[in-house]
Design a protein around this motif. Structure first.
Motif, PDB file in Angstrom:
ATOM      1  N   GLY A   1       0.786  -1.226   0.000  1.00 44.34           N
ATOM      2  CA  GLY A   1       0.000   0.000   0.000  1.00 44.34           C
ATOM      3  C   GLY A   1       0.817   1.275   0.000  1.00 44.34           C
ATOM      4  O   GLY A   1       0.261   2.368   0.023  1.00 44.34           O
TER       5      GLY A   1
ATOM      6  N   GLY B   1       2.673   2.372  -2.432  1.00 42.00           N
ATOM      7  CA  GLY B   1       2.733   2.970  -3.768  1.00 42.00           C
ATOM      8  C   GLY B   1       3.875   2.477  -4.626  1.00 42.00           C
ATOM      9  O   GLY B   1       4.274   3.141  -5.594  1.00 42.00           O
TER      10      GLY B   1
ATOM     11  N   ILE C   1      -0.982   4.727   5.131  1.00 43.75           N
ATOM     12  CA  ILE C   1      -0.876   3.526   4.303  1.00 43.75           C
ATOM     13  C   ILE C   1      -2.070   2.600   4.546  1.00 43.75           C
ATOM     14  O   ILE C   1      -2.611   2.017   3.612  1.00 43.75           O
ATOM     15  CB  ILE C   1       0.480   2.831   4.528  1.00 43.75           C
TER      16      ILE C   1
ATOM     17  N   GLU D   1      -5.075   3.501   5.285  1.00 43.22           N
ATOM     18  CA  GLU D   1      -6.207   4.077   4.550  1.00 43.22           C
ATOM     19  C   GLU D   1      -6.133   3.703   3.071  1.00 43.22           C
ATOM     20  O   GLU D   1      -7.134   3.337   2.458  1.00 43.22           O
ATOM     21  CB  GLU D   1      -6.211   5.603   4.712  1.00 43.22           C
ATOM     22  N   ARG D   2      -4.934   3.763   2.500  1.00 43.39           N
ATOM     23  CA  ARG D   2      -4.756   3.396   1.091  1.00 43.39           C
ATOM     24  C   ARG D   2      -5.097   1.933   0.848  1.00 43.39           C
ATOM     25  O   ARG D   2      -5.787   1.590  -0.102  1.00 43.39           O
ATOM     26  CB  ARG D   2      -3.302   3.626   0.657  1.00 43.39           C
TER      27      ARG D   2
ATOM     28  N   SER E   1      -8.788   1.057   0.963  1.00 44.01           N
ATOM     29  CA  SER E   1      -9.633   1.548  -0.133  1.00 44.01           C
ATOM     30  C   SER E   1      -9.351   0.883  -1.478  1.00 44.01           C
ATOM     31  O   SER E   1     -10.150   1.003  -2.398  1.00 44.01           O
ATOM     32  CB  SER E   1      -9.493   3.065  -0.267  1.00 44.01           C
ATOM     33  N   ARG E   2      -8.254   0.163  -1.620  1.00 43.22           N
ATOM     34  CA  ARG E   2      -7.985  -0.464  -2.924  1.00 43.22           C
ATOM     35  C   ARG E   2      -8.736  -1.775  -3.068  1.00 43.22           C
ATOM     36  O   ARG E   2      -9.050  -2.452  -2.093  1.00 43.22           O
ATOM     37  CB  ARG E   2      -6.484  -0.635  -3.161  1.00 43.22           C
TER      38      ARG E   2
ATOM     39  N   ARG F   1       3.568  10.557   1.523  1.00 39.66           N
ATOM     40  CA  ARG F   1       2.562  11.626   1.544  1.00 39.66           C
ATOM     41  C   ARG F   1       2.808  12.660   0.455  1.00 39.66           C
ATOM     42  O   ARG F   1       1.926  13.463   0.169  1.00 39.66           O
ATOM     43  CB  ARG F   1       2.531  12.300   2.923  1.00 39.66           C
TER      44      ARG F   1
END
Length: 174
Positions: A18, A20, A117, A119-120, A123-124, A156
Motif C-alpha cells: 500500500g 505505492g 498507508i 487508509e490506502r 480503499s484499494r 505523503r
C-alpha cells in the motif's frame, strides 16, 4: 556478457503493502527506460493463497520468491538491461538475497505513517493483500543500513514528486 552486466543499474522500489511501489516504479521506468517487474507476479500460488486467507508469509515462504526476483534481475543484467522492480524488501536479509550477484542494487524506500498507508490499502480493490496483514509488515520492516545504497521518500508527497526525486537520486536517464 559480463561487460554488459557491469554497465547495468538495478533498483528495488520497496516498502510495505500500500505504499505505492507499483505507481512509483512504473514512473521510474517511464522516465529511464529500465525494464520493469512487479514482484507480486513472482509469488508462487501458495504464497498468494496464504496472504488472501490473512496469514502472513514466513521467511521460508519468501525465500524462493526472493531468489526468483534475483534470478530475473541477474538474467536481465547479463542481457545488458537495467531493471526496476517492486518488492517489499522489508528485512536486510531479504535485500541481501536480492543483491546477490548483481553489479549494483539501489533501493527506493517508500515510507510513511501507518495510518496513511492503512487508509490506502483499505480503499484499494482487487489485491490479494488484506489490510489486517499490514501491521505484520511494519513489524518486520528494517530500515536501510548505512552501507545499503538507498533513499527514503515520504509517501505523503505526490507521486510525480516522488518519481522525480527517485530518478534524480538514481542519476539515470532514459
Amino acid at each position: 556478457m559480463a561487460d554488459h552486466a557491469e554497465r547495468t543499474r538495478h533498483v528495488v522500489v520497496m516498502g510495505v503493502s500500500g505504499s505505492g511501489k507499483t505507481t512509483i516504479a512504473e514512473g521510474v521506468v517511464a522516465r529511464t527506460g529500465m525494464t520493469f517487474a512487479e514482484a507480486d507476479a513472482f509469488h508462487p500460488r501458495a504464497n498468494i493463497e496464504k496472504m488472501e486467507s490473512g496469514v502472513a508469509l514466513t521467511d521460508e515462504d519468501r525465500g524462493p520468491w526472493l531468489e526468483a526476483l534475483n534470478a530475473w534481475m541477474q538474467e536481465r543484467s547479463e542481457a545488458g538491461d537495467s531493471t526496476a522492480i517492486t518488492c517489499s524488501a522489508l528485512r536486510r536479509r531479504y535485500r541481501d538475497v536480492l543483491r546477490t550477484g548483481l553489479p549494483s542494487l539501489d533501493f527506493v524506500h517508500l515510507d510513511g505513517p501507518a495510518e496513511v498507508i492503512r487508509e490506502r490499502i483499505t480503499s484499494r480493490r482487487g489485491h490479494f493483500m488484506p489490510p489486517q496483514l499490514l501491521q505484520s509488515q511494519f513489524d518486520l520492516l528494517e530500515p536501510l543500513g548505512p552501507d545499503e545504497s538507498g533513499i527514503v521518500l515520504d509517501v505523503r508527497r505526490p507521486p510525480e514528486e516522488i518519481i522525480t526525486a527517485a530518478v534524480a537520486w538514481l542519476g539515470v536517464r532514459g
